[in-house]
Design an enzyme around this catalytic site. Structure first.
Site, PDB file in Angstrom:
ATOM      1  N   CYS A 210      -7.124 103.782  97.614  1.00  0.00           N
ATOM      2  CA  CYS A 210      -6.006 104.279  98.439  1.00  0.00           C
ATOM      3  C   CYS A 210      -6.348 104.546  99.908  1.00  0.00           C
ATOM      4  O   CYS A 210      -5.739 103.953 100.791  1.00  0.00           O
ATOM      5  CB  CYS A 210      -5.429 105.538  97.796  1.00  0.00           C
ATOM      6  SG  CYS A 210      -4.623 105.165  96.229  1.00  0.00           S
TER       7      CYS A 210
ATOM      8  N   LYS B  16      -7.089 101.439 102.304  1.00  0.00           N
ATOM      9  CA  LYS B  16      -5.970 100.514 102.551  1.00  0.00           C
ATOM     10  C   LYS B  16      -4.773 101.248 103.158  1.00  0.00           C
ATOM     11  O   LYS B  16      -4.061 100.685 103.987  1.00  0.00           O
ATOM     12  CB  LYS B  16      -5.591  99.772 101.265  1.00  0.00           C
ATOM     13  CG  LYS B  16      -4.701 100.536 100.317  1.00  0.00           C
ATOM     14  CD  LYS B  16      -4.168  99.640  99.218  1.00  0.00           C
ATOM     15  CE  LYS B  16      -3.432 100.437  98.160  1.00  0.00           C
ATOM     16  NZ  LYS B  16      -2.224 101.123  98.633  1.00  0.00           N
TER      17      LYS B  16
HETATM   18  P1  NAD Z   1      -3.573  98.500  89.738  1.00  0.00           P
HETATM   19  O1  NAD Z   1      -4.111  97.309  90.436  1.00  0.00           O
HETATM   20  O2  NAD Z   1      -4.464  99.336  88.883  1.00  0.00           O
HETATM   21  O3  NAD Z   1      -2.323  98.075  88.844  1.00  0.00           O
HETATM   22  C1  NAD Z   1      -1.303  97.222  89.267  1.00  0.00           C
HETATM   23  C2  NAD Z   1      -0.831  96.425  88.054  1.00  0.00           C
HETATM   24  O4  NAD Z   1       0.359  95.721  88.393  1.00  0.00           O
HETATM   25  C3  NAD Z   1      -1.818  95.363  87.574  1.00  0.00           C
HETATM   26  O5  NAD Z   1      -2.125  95.591  86.226  1.00  0.00           O
HETATM   27  C4  NAD Z   1      -1.080  94.030  87.787  1.00  0.00           C
HETATM   28  O6  NAD Z   1      -1.388  93.067  86.792  1.00  0.00           O
HETATM   29  C5  NAD Z   1       0.357  94.490  87.692  1.00  0.00           C
HETATM   30  N1  NAD Z   1       1.358  93.588  88.298  1.00  0.00           N
HETATM   31  C6  NAD Z   1       1.344  92.996  89.508  1.00  0.00           C
HETATM   32  N2  NAD Z   1       2.466  92.284  89.694  1.00  0.00           N
HETATM   33  C7  NAD Z   1       3.218  92.432  88.567  1.00  0.00           C
HETATM   34  C8  NAD Z   1       4.486  91.949  88.153  1.00  0.00           C
HETATM   35  N3  NAD Z   1       5.255  91.170  88.946  1.00  0.00           N
HETATM   36  N4  NAD Z   1       4.938  92.302  86.934  1.00  0.00           N
HETATM   37  C9  NAD Z   1       4.214  93.081  86.127  1.00  0.00           C
HETATM   38  N5  NAD Z   1       2.993  93.575  86.464  1.00  0.00           N
HETATM   39  C10 NAD Z   1       2.511  93.259  87.679  1.00  0.00           C
HETATM   40  O7  NAD Z   1      -2.920  99.398  90.887  1.00  0.00           O
HETATM   41  P2  NAD Z   1      -2.800 101.001  90.944  1.00  0.00           P
HETATM   42  O8  NAD Z   1      -4.095 101.605  91.340  1.00  0.00           O
HETATM   43  O9  NAD Z   1      -2.087 101.483  89.733  1.00  0.00           O
HETATM   44  O10 NAD Z   1      -1.828 101.150  92.203  1.00  0.00           O
HETATM   45  C11 NAD Z   1      -0.461 100.811  92.139  1.00  0.00           C
HETATM   46  C12 NAD Z   1       0.229 101.374  93.360  1.00  0.00           C
HETATM   47  O11 NAD Z   1       0.167 102.803  93.335  1.00  0.00           O
HETATM   48  C13 NAD Z   1      -0.397 100.962  94.686  1.00  0.00           C
HETATM   49  O12 NAD Z   1       0.611 100.800  95.653  1.00  0.00           O
HETATM   50  C14 NAD Z   1      -1.273 102.144  95.046  1.00  0.00           C
HETATM   51  O13 NAD Z   1      -1.482 102.266  96.420  1.00  0.00           O
HETATM   52  C15 NAD Z   1      -0.451 103.296  94.523  1.00  0.00           C
HETATM   53  N6  NAD Z   1      -1.216 104.508  94.178  1.00  0.00           N
HETATM   54  C16 NAD Z   1      -2.412 104.397  93.538  1.00  0.00           C
HETATM   55  C17 NAD Z   1      -3.117 105.551  93.195  1.00  0.00           C
HETATM   56  C18 NAD Z   1      -4.447 105.464  92.491  1.00  0.00           C
HETATM   57  O14 NAD Z   1      -5.129 106.491  92.445  1.00  0.00           O
HETATM   58  N7  NAD Z   1      -4.832 104.341  91.944  1.00  0.00           N
HETATM   59  C19 NAD Z   1      -2.581 106.810  93.494  1.00  0.00           C
HETATM   60  C20 NAD Z   1      -1.347 106.890  94.113  1.00  0.00           C
HETATM   61  C21 NAD Z   1      -0.668 105.718  94.460  1.00  0.00           C
END
Ligand code: NAD
Length: 439
Positions: A262, A265
């Protein structure tokens, strides 16, 4: 409430499981079929404390299902959350919204009129407007798009989701606000603060929060450098300022620089938003530079600690994940450190309680050790990179005995100089007084 969660990563899976635990009927979708097959077989794709039990109990109660089929998840949903990745675009750091827009186009084809579409992914200001536009282009007539950024921390994700400091909802109409209120009802009843605002403000709030935390970390890291130059102790400085309620004690731990999926990026994406708006964000811009430089400097720190010359040296590394209690290696400070050590001719033996598999995907030439003592065995220096609890009470005598050089580089200030020196180790923390010219 029937909820579809598009994207079953850290945020989607944890949010989906917690919403199910609130009593909603949740269907999590992911296009990664291996992930969905695993989840349907009870295997977690990520390591997160408490997640397996939470998923299992909600699956057993019939409230939580997993699929690769968007139609199956979305057709009956009253709310569709988008929790796909928004990585930094290569080259310019802009948030890559390809996954978000792809997901919107897919769900537009199958959603019922009036279904509320909610972005949980971190997305730049104005993304909600573009989602609205896409939905209309795809022929959706009744459009409700909300922003509900997620603030959970990996490693404490379930507790954060269920006991949040606040919930932020950006929505333009009463129906959308009511749907979100209903979804978060258990937290609402628990008096978790819910901030209702407009969509653009909600989108920006997430970036402002992460940028501020990144600033705090870089600030204390620079103060640590000053402590080393003037022979002061950053731990006490941090405590001395953190006890001031206006400042707060959190995110004042000096270390090797921030990483994770996070902060790096999101700070870059905030700068892109600011550039596009013609507004310079000098503090955030400098923070990014300070952090990049810091991560790159850690190799020299280790080299200096062993008295120069890494060629042929064996370095033990404790902790690989970007922080404890996760196997997430994204932007982890261990990556540039280990690559740098290897480039300069060192051999690296590393141990992390859970991240070997993930680390193996991004690091070459590392020997993974069975435990901390194995990583230290025969090492010229031992470097603590991630402050896992199990590294907090190591038998330093035992470590020192098996090491070739007796140098402990503690990038997380887990130990005190005195206790390390009693075990016969030359100690180098971060910002803990003047650095020796060589150990
Ligand atoms: P991640 O990469 O762990 O998970 C994303 C998932 O989305 C993947 O499994 C991918 O296969 C899936 N995906 C992509 N396109 C898709 C589609 N069209 N249909 C179905 N599935 C699809 O990402 P994350 O860490 O969970 O982060 C997700 C969002 O949340 C990001 O924007 C991130 O900035 C935000 N976020 C993350 C955190 C964290 O701690 N990881 C905390 C707060 C916010």
């Amino acid at each position: 409430m029937r909820i579809a969660m598009i994207g079953t990563g850290y945020v989607g899976l944890v949010s989906g499981a917690c919403f199910a635990d609130f009593g909603h009927k949740v269907c999590c979708v992911d296009k990664d079929s291996a992930k969905i097959d695993g989840l349907n077989a009870g295997l977690m794709p990520i390591w997160e404390p408490g997640l397996e039990g939470l998923v299992k109990s909600n699956v057993d109660h019939g409230r939580l299902t997993f699929t690769t089929d968007v139609t199956e998840a979305v057709k009956a949903a009253e709310a569709v959350f988008i929790a796909v990745g928004t990585p930094a675009r290569r080259g310019d750091g802009h948030a890559d919204l390809t996954f978000v827009f792809e997901a919107v186009r897919e769900l537009a084809k199958v959603m019922r009129p009036g279904t509320v579409v909610v972005t949980k992914s971190t997305v730049p200001v104005g993304t909600g407007d573009r989602i609205e536009q896409i939905l209309r282009e795809e022929g959706v007539t009744q459009v409700s798009v909300a922003s509900n950024p997620e603030f959970l921390r990996e490693g404490a994700a379930i507790a954060d989701f269920k006991h949040p400091d606040r919930i932020v909802v950006g929505a333009g109409d009463e129906h959308t606000r009511e749907v979100l209120k209903e979804i978060y009802r258990p937290l609402f009843l628990n008096r978790a603060p819910i901030l209702f605002t407009d969509r653009r403000t909600a989108e920006l709030t997430k970036y402002a929060a992460n940028a501020f935390l990144a600033v705090k970390i870089s600030f204390i890291n620079e103060i640590a450098d000053l402590c080393e130059a003037v022979d002061a102790d950053v731990q006490d400085v941090a405590r001395g300022i953190g006890l001031d309620n206006r400042i707060g004690a959190k995110f004042l731990h000096a270390g090797p620089g921030y990483g994770g999926s996070c902060f790096p990026k999101d700070t870059l994406a905030l700068l892109q938003t600011a550039d596009a708006a013609g507004v310079d964000q000098r503090i955030v811009r400098t923070t990014v530079k300070v952090n990049d430089d810091r991560k790159a400097q850690m190799v020299e720190r280790v080299e200096r600690a062993i008295g120069g010359g890494l060629k042929g040296k064996r370095i033990g590394v404790l902790g690989l994940a970007f922080k404890p209690n996760t196997d997430d290696m994204r932007e982890a400070p261990s990556i540039p450190l280990i690559r740098g050590l290897i480039e300069r001719g060192a051999k690296v033996a590393a141990y992390d309680p859970v991240a070997h598999h993930e680390a193996d995907q991004v690091l070459e030439g590392v020997e993974f050790s069975a435990d901390a003592y194995a990583a230290a065995n025969g090492a010229d220096a031992l470097v603590i990179v991630t402050e896992w609890d199990e590294f907090r009470a190591l038998d330093l005598d035992k470590l020192a005995e098996s090491m070739r050089g007796k140098v402990l580089v503690d990038l997380r200030n887990v130990y005190d100089r005195d206790e390390a020196e009693r075990a016969g180790l030359a100690y180098q923390g971060v910002g803990r007084g003047r650095l020796p010219t060589s150990a």
